[in-house]
Design an enzyme around this catalytic site. Sequence first.
Site, PDB file in Angstrom:
ATOM      1  N   LYS A  57      79.143  38.836 -76.847  1.00 28.40           N
ATOM      2  CA  LYS A  57      77.587  38.664 -77.105  1.00 28.40           C
ATOM      3  C   LYS A  57      77.620  37.421 -77.890  1.00 28.40           C
ATOM      4  O   LYS A  57      77.593  37.245 -79.132  1.00 28.40           O
ATOM      5  CB  LYS A  57      76.819  39.886 -77.771  1.00 28.40           C
ATOM      6  CG  LYS A  57      75.341  39.554 -77.626  1.00 28.40           C
ATOM      7  CD  LYS A  57      74.537  40.046 -78.935  1.00 28.40           C
ATOM      8  CE  LYS A  57      74.247  39.238 -79.994  1.00 28.40           C
ATOM      9  NZ  LYS A  57      73.508  37.740 -79.677  1.00 28.40           N
ATOM     10  N   GLU A  83      74.485  28.834 -99.326  1.00 32.34           N
ATOM     11  CA  GLU A  83      74.934  28.274 -97.962  1.00 32.34           C
ATOM     12  C   GLU A  83      73.361  27.681 -97.394  1.00 32.34           C
ATOM     13  O   GLU A  83      72.651  28.432 -96.702  1.00 32.34           O
ATOM     14  CB  GLU A  83      75.396  29.224 -96.834  1.00 32.34           C
ATOM     15  CG  GLU A  83      76.006  28.353 -95.613  1.00 32.34           C
ATOM     16  CD  GLU A  83      76.662  29.301 -94.679  1.00 32.34           C
ATOM     17  OE1 GLU A  83      76.184  30.321 -94.395  1.00 32.34           O
ATOM     18  OE2 GLU A  83      77.788  28.849 -94.144  1.00 32.34           O
ATOM     19  N   GLY A 121      77.105  40.127 -91.472  1.00 37.03           N
ATOM     20  CA  GLY A 121      78.447  40.429 -91.527  1.00 37.03           C
ATOM     21  C   GLY A 121      78.288  41.921 -92.406  1.00 37.03           C
ATOM     22  O   GLY A 121      79.109  42.592 -91.951  1.00 37.03           O
ATOM     23  N   CYS A 153      80.107  26.436 -90.962  1.00 33.79           N
ATOM     24  CA  CYS A 153      80.800  27.427 -92.190  1.00 33.79           C
ATOM     25  C   CYS A 153      81.749  26.453 -92.873  1.00 33.79           C
ATOM     26  O   CYS A 153      81.801  26.771 -94.047  1.00 33.79           O
ATOM     27  CB  CYS A 153      81.512  28.485 -91.469  1.00 33.79           C
ATOM     28  SG  CYS A 153      82.706  28.137 -90.195  1.00 33.79           S
ATOM     29  N   GLY A 204      79.397  34.639 -88.085  1.00 31.99           N
ATOM     30  CA  GLY A 204      77.855  34.424 -88.430  1.00 31.99           C
ATOM     31  C   GLY A 204      77.572  34.575 -89.917  1.00 31.99           C
ATOM     32  O   GLY A 204      78.457  34.212 -90.631  1.00 31.99           O
TER      33      GLY A 204
END
Length: 506
Positions: A193, A402, A251, A302, A246
């Site tokens: 996906k 982040e 997560g 990331c 992700g």
Amino acid sequence: MTVHDLTLIPAKSQPEDALHNAQHLIDGAWVDSADGAVFERRSPAHGTLVSRIAKGGASDAEAAILAARRAFDAGDWAQMSGKDRAALLLKTADLIDENRARIARLEVLESGKPISQAEAEIEGAADLWRFAASLARTLHGDSHNSLGKDMLAMVLKEPIGVVSLITPWNFPFLIVSQKLPFALAAGCTCVVKPSELTPSTTGILGELLMQAGLPAGVVNIVQGFGDPVGSILTSHPAVDMVSFTGSTQVGKAIEKAAADTLKKVASELGGKNPQVLFADADIDSAVDAIVFGIYFNAGECCNSGSRIIVHEDIAQEVTRRVVALSRKVPFGDPLHPDTKVGAIIHQGHQDKINSYVQEAVAAGAKVEIGGAPIQVDGLEGAFFAPTVVSSLTADMPIAREEVFGPVLAVLTFRTMDEAIALANGANYGLSAGVWSENIHTCLEFSRRVQAGTVWTNTWMDGFSELPFGGVKESGQGRELGRYGLEEFMELKTVQMRIGRSRTHWI
Ligand code: NDP
């Protein structure tokens, strides 16, 4: 800051609406959603309509999972020789090369990243398929011949089974290529996906796999959203493993969803990656790497080097030079060959980036350059200025969370202990960098920092051969290298008695 301080590349031309249609790939057939639902994606830079995509529902996800289950249980793929599996992966790599321009253009239009970068990523993705092919042929377990004269044992490596691969929008084709060829090399079957923001190039990959001759059901692709497709892919009892890239937040939700059926979860999550500059650093090289580290992919990465931790003696000079170089980085039309930084993925994300900066300013931080959205001539999309923020404390969100945008946080230190405490102070542990001309400094830092990857006197080099992944809240497991294949394998121990030497129990 005025916009004139920056290097902005105006729209080259407005891309035409050449609509790409994407369906689901289920059991070797291209199909619409059972309920006929679709959604659309517009270019985040240009605003033009790029793709119309089947919007998966629960029954589509279920059909794809069951197709992968049947294909795995039938055993044809799992038991195929490594040589034959490798041939298919190599053929796919060649097809990726042949289709590079088409894939790269769609990647630009859906993600907003610059065309030169997208082309390099597709080239890098083909290399991952070739590297995984080499692993398919050399995969083997262990034998134990030292357990006594009447005993021999083998440790077999077997494919883990049906794997759900859930991927994000920042490197759509590259990240699926960090997972899928390794899962296939291991003998797994898969349901993929992609992010609903960047669905099309994963669909093209499905086309290429079919063209290469992949048997029906081995790779299935379900387009759509986290809810319901992602949720079903992570909780369905017929799935053995989830491989996810992700946000840390999703997560954690996936770990919980997978817990009921005790699926294995491999996750590659966020980072707040520090580059630490000691007083003897090669400042010329470090400054270029800092600018690359924070603006590459508009900071939506990331591995973004989103904070620098600089020795006080050189902090002023480094900040001044980073700001000067920031002005030269070409931001703008992602279809222009000279552009190095394109559009932010969507307006909501732009707002989130902006709010981090505004919150820091309200708390006393100093914006050295940028700090706000910018307008690029001829483009209606969201662009954020190259931004450097100093006068921070380590507890500010901009210094520890982040941001996922072109926003660099500057912190300072005096001693190695302080540098390590700052570097390890965030909840993340994906990557870290150290700049010093002293090998002992580099080695001490590398051993003490909590990170899955440490770069010394460089930043963000990557190789198919080397494992990649994080510690702490940056995830679990590794991608790439031989470890990337082993994530998708189970061990089975086979113990064999030789002769009739077993002492009877009764
Ligand atoms: P998400 O983590 O929300 O999404 C990543 C993928 O997971 C997408 O395919 C998404 O589907 C899917 N997903 C969402 N919810 C679920 C769920 N409950 N179960 C299973 N799958 C799910 O990333 P976003 O795209 O929303 O980005 C948000 C933030 O995440 C960014 O600002 C950034 O901080 C971080 N991020 C980090 C990345 C990294 O490489 N470490 C990559 C991307 C984002 P869909 O979105 O289609 O609904």
